[in-house]
Design a protein around this motif. Structure first.
Motif, PDB file in Angstrom:
ATOM      1  N   ASN A 141       2.407   1.858  -3.447  1.00 17.07           N
ATOM      2  CA  ASN A 141       1.471   2.470  -4.385  1.00 17.07           C
ATOM      3  C   ASN A 141       1.309   3.960  -4.116  1.00 17.07           C
ATOM      4  OD1 ASN A 141       0.875   0.187  -5.886  1.00 17.07           O
ATOM      5  ND2 ASN A 141      -0.828  -0.424  -4.576  1.00 17.07           N
ATOM      6  N   GLN A 174      -6.171  -4.431  -3.696  1.00 16.94           N
ATOM      7  CA  GLN A 174      -5.561  -3.270  -3.042  1.00 16.94           C
ATOM      8  C   GLN A 174      -6.544  -2.587  -2.103  1.00 16.94           C
ATOM      9  OE1 GLN A 174      -4.081  -0.808  -6.226  1.00 16.94           O
ATOM     10  NE2 GLN A 174      -2.856  -2.475  -7.077  1.00 16.94           N
ATOM     11  N   ILE A 175      -7.830  -2.538  -2.496  1.00 18.11           N
ATOM     12  CA  ILE A 175      -8.848  -1.944  -1.635  1.00 18.11           C
ATOM     13  C   ILE A 175      -8.996  -2.753  -0.356  1.00 18.11           C
ATOM     14  CG2 ILE A 175     -11.324  -1.490  -1.421  1.00 18.11           C
ATOM     15  CD1 ILE A 175     -11.324  -0.723  -4.367  1.00 18.11           C
ATOM     16  N   ALA A 213     -14.922   1.710  -7.300  1.00 15.87           N
ATOM     17  CA  ALA A 213     -14.223   1.275  -6.092  1.00 15.87           C
ATOM     18  C   ALA A 213     -15.205   0.940  -4.983  1.00 15.87           C
ATOM     19  CB  ALA A 213     -13.254   2.358  -5.641  1.00 15.87           C
ATOM     20  N   ILE A 247      -7.030  -4.019  -8.357  1.00 13.62           N
ATOM     21  CA  ILE A 247      -7.543  -2.885  -7.592  1.00 13.62           C
ATOM     22  C   ILE A 247      -8.396  -3.371  -6.422  1.00 13.62           C
ATOM     23  CG2 ILE A 247      -9.081  -0.885  -7.663  1.00 13.62           C
ATOM     24  CD1 ILE A 247      -8.162  -0.439 -10.540  1.00 13.62           C
ATOM     25  N   GLY A 275       0.808  -1.205   0.000  1.00 16.09           N
ATOM     26  CA  GLY A 275       0.000   0.000   0.000  1.00 16.09           C
ATOM     27  C   GLY A 275       0.844   1.259   0.000  1.00 16.09           C
ATOM     28  N   THR A 312      -5.918   4.328   1.327  1.00 14.77           N
ATOM     29  CA  THR A 312      -4.854   4.653   0.377  1.00 14.77           C
ATOM     30  C   THR A 312      -5.304   4.408  -1.051  1.00 14.77           C
ATOM     31  OG1 THR A 312      -3.107   4.140   1.967  1.00 14.77           O
ATOM     32  CG2 THR A 312      -2.518   4.053  -0.356  1.00 14.77           C
ATOM     33  N   THR A 313      -5.954   3.277  -1.283  1.00 10.74           N
ATOM     34  CA  THR A 313      -6.383   2.922  -2.636  1.00 10.74           C
ATOM     35  C   THR A 313      -7.451   3.881  -3.149  1.00 10.74           C
ATOM     36  OG1 THR A 313      -5.898   0.600  -2.158  1.00 10.74           O
ATOM     37  CG2 THR A 313      -7.243   1.059  -4.101  1.00 10.74           C
ATOM     38  N   VAL A 316      -7.208   5.928  -6.638  1.00 13.50           N
ATOM     39  CA  VAL A 316      -8.104   5.723  -7.777  1.00 13.50           C
ATOM     40  C   VAL A 316      -9.065   6.883  -7.996  1.00 13.50           C
ATOM     41  CG1 VAL A 316      -7.971   3.217  -7.535  1.00 13.50           C
ATOM     42  CG2 VAL A 316      -9.861   4.442  -6.473  1.00 13.50           C
TER      43      VAL A 316
END
Length: 235
Positions: free
Chosen positions: A54, A127-128, A231, A124, A51, A134-135, A139
């Motif tokens: 990214n 990552q969420i 998201a 994605i 995280g 953070t994600t 996005v």
């Protein structure tokens, strides 16, 4: 109705630096980022979470984008302020068109091509689950800003001065390739490139939003809201 004057005009320096940055973003960083972070971990003597990697990556992209295109961004921001009402209407129409055309494109392509898992969406989603705040920042804020400046501001805005059709074609193809080519390469499966079709409609709508409103912030707005809704649906 006459087209609004666009803020797509860039200086020669912005264009040259922008093209070099675009090439680096598309073709160099996907291979260089992981080794660079491993080197940083060895030098620092500590691990860097996925995280945090990214976040650092996109903050650096954001900073470089601001450094190269700050004059262009100033111009398009002033135009956004001058055309606030029409620009906001463009964002709303763009979102409606994006989801409607996406649904139509999906149904038509599913008749000819067997649906495949979109590995970009899968990445994605993971990552969420790992770092949701953070994600979401990436996005919804950082990625749309960087991508719209490059693909709509730089590519579309400058090519449109020569050919509107070429501007749409090149901008949309590069934007679509960005989201799939690494997965096709890593999986050694060229047929995965067919998923570029899923990104052509968003690419066209985002180009239209920029062209119709004359300010890049309309395209950034459509991109940010669409990413945010996607998201949220992945939670």
């Amino acid at each position: 109705m006459a087209k609004k004057k666009s803020s797509g005009y860039m200086t020669a320096g912005e264009r040259v630096a922008g093209v070099l940055f675009l090439f680096t973003y598309l073709c160099v960083l996907p291979f260089a980022a992981a080794p660079a972070f491993r080197l940083a971990e060895r030098l620092l003597g500590t691990g860097i979470s996925h995280g945090l990697r990214n976040m650092i990556y996109y903050y650096l992209l954001f900073a470089v984008t601001l450094a190269i295109f700050h004059r262009f961004l100033g111009r398009t921001t002033r135009l956004f302020a001058d055309r606030l009402g029409p620009a906001c209407k463009t964002i709303l129409v763009g979102l409606v068109g994006l989801y409607g055309l996406n649904e139509l494109a999906y149904r038509l392509t599913s008749l000819a091509v067997t649906p495949r898992v979109n590995l970009n969406d899968t990445a994605i989603s993971a990552q969420i689950a790992d770092a949701p705040r953070t994600t979401f920042l990436i996005v919804v804020v950082l990625a749309p800003f960087v991508e719209e400046v490059l693909f709509r501001g730089l590519v579309f805005g400058n090519l449109r001065e020569k050919s509107r059709a070429v501007a749409y074609l090149v901008s949309c193809l590069l934007f679509a390739a960005l989201h799939v080519w690494q997965f096709a390469l890593s999986g050694r499966d060229v047929t995965y490139l067919l998923l570029m079709v899923q990104y052509l409609v968003p690419g066209v709508v985002l180009c239209w939003a920029y062209e119709h409103s004359g300010t890049l912030w309309s395209a950034i707005g459509v991109h940010a809201v669409a990413n945010g809704l996607s998201a949220l649906a992945m939670l």
